[in-house]
Design an enzyme around this catalytic site. Structure first.
Site, PDB file in Angstrom:
ATOM      1  CB  CYS A 112      56.402 -91.467  -7.207  1.00 49.10           C
ATOM      2  SG  CYS A 112      56.650 -90.904  -8.894  1.00 49.10           S
ATOM      3  CG  HIS A 251      58.224 -94.854  -6.694  1.00 53.13           C
ATOM      4  ND1 HIS A 251      57.258 -95.272  -7.584  1.00 53.13           N
ATOM      5  CD2 HIS A 251      58.907 -93.837  -7.307  1.00 53.13           C
ATOM      6  CE1 HIS A 251      57.344 -94.539  -8.674  1.00 53.13           C
ATOM      7  NE2 HIS A 251      58.326 -93.671  -8.530  1.00 53.13           N
ATOM      8  CG  ASN A 281      58.477 -93.900 -12.013  1.00 53.40           C
ATOM      9  OD1 ASN A 281      57.358 -93.975 -11.498  1.00 53.40           O
ATOM     10  ND2 ASN A 281      59.350 -92.969 -11.676  1.00 53.40           N
TER      11      ASN A 281
END
Ligand code: COA
Length: 324
Positions: A112, A251, A281
């Protein structure tokens, strides 16, 4: 002396939207649980396109938006933990599909934090003076490595892609400061796509868990500890304060993580641009999808300063102060 100037952001996500209610038909969960624990309402899930297809669409959009010819692109970096293949790289597939025949191309795997790391690598290439134009893309089809019977993880992730086009510039500088870090001692907190040794000479083969596994609580603690410090690092390196920053683009993992980060930084939650409610996500794709969305909405103005900050598998974290 060359710097990197970001010309534009673009994104592309699969068409299929899966709501929390739809997930509750697959695993024992509910909209209420997912939304209150994470802030996520829905996500895009790819049923047709692989990671390279998503990345190619972003590459084409960046070329169109910037008016730069494909053959003038020198570098293609794709940040992904869900490539179509171990080889070739996703970046090579993108290079072929968009006709960027003069570009070098490679993937990076920083989970990420991948997009921020990839921007940093492209920045160094451009600063060298040897290359002029870079495509940096974050692209993921996390749905193919998620265990759809594990309610603790499958509700969190989505598929998508986003990216930026950068050029070397003698006058302007988009990348003001960065803070890239890793803590490999804690790699077991998030694993996925594990490939064990396998050959004709092994008698007792062990099955490796292919699907994504995560210790959610440890990752929560890690993110809320490291992200505020990392944001402060890039502010200190630039001699700026949060008052100088228009948006922090984190993020897009979890609203509760962002709430704790905001509290620790003593800054209003409104300072954070969030779209995790719509996409979940998407790992390396989450920050560029957010940046492209902000750009489309017209809320990024020339000379605005923003901080992007990623965190995840590795463990890794990375922040960057960008001038639009
Ligand atoms: N629906 C309903 N119940 C669920 C569930 C779901 N999707 N997932 C887990 N549960 C249950 C658990 O089984 C547990 O039940 P029990 O108390 O009967 O054992 C209970 O909910 C609490 O589980 P827990 O894992 O302790 O929840 P949590 O409050 O820690 O929240 C996360 C879980 C994953 C949302 C949270 O740990 C988190 O956000 N971590 C960070 C994850 C992340 O963002 N990772 C990516 C970073 S790149």
């Amino acid at each position: 002396m060359f710097n990197s100037k970001i010309i534009c952001f673009e994104s592309y996500v699969p068409e299929k939207i899966i709501t929390n209610d739809e997930l509750s038909n697959i695993v024992d969960t509910s909209h209420e649980w997912i939304y209150t624990r994470t802030g996520i309402s829905k996500r895009r899930i790819s049923t047709v396109e692989n990671t390279s297809d998503l990345a190619i669409n972003v590459g084409k959009a960046l070329i169109k938006n910037s008016n730069i010819a494909p053959e003038d692109i020198d570098i293609i970096i794709v940040a992904t933990i869900t490539p179509d293949h171990l080889t070739p790289s996703t970046a090579c597939i993108v290079q072929g599909a968009i006709g960027a025949k003069n570009a070098l191309a490679f993937d990076i795997n920083v989970a990420c934090s991948g997009f921020v790391y990839a921007l940093s690598v492209a920045d160094k290439f451009l600063k060298s003076g040897l290359y002029k134009t870079a495509l940096v893309i974050g692209a993921e089809t996390l749905s193919k490595i998620v265990d759809w019977s594990d309610r603790g993880t499958c509700v969190l992730f989505g598929d998508g892609s986003g990216g930026a086009l950068l050029v070397a510039s003698e006058d302007e500088n988009s990348i003001i400061a960065e803070d890239l870090k890793a803590d490999g001692m804690c790699w077991q907190a998030i694993t996925g796509g594990s490939i064990g040794i396998n050959n004709a000479f092994i008698k007792d083969k062990k099955e490796n868990p292919f699907y994504l596994q995560m210790n959610g609580r440890d990752v929560f603690k890690f993110a809320t500890k490291t992200v505020p410090k990392s944001v402060q690092q890039v502010l200190d390196k630039s001699n700026l304060s949060l008052d100088d920053i228009k948006y922090i683009v984190p993020h897009q993992a979890n609203l509760r993580i962002v709430e704790v980060v905001a509290k620790k930084l003593e800054v209003d939650l409104d300072k954070f641009y969030l779209n995790l409610q719509d996409y979940g996500n998407t790992s390396a794709a989450s920050i560029p999808i957010a940046l492209a969305e902000m750009s489309k909405k017209g809320i990024l103005k020339k000379d605005d300063k923003i901080i992007i900050t990623g965190f995840g598998g590795g463990l890794t974290w990375a922040s960057m102060l960008i001038k639009i």
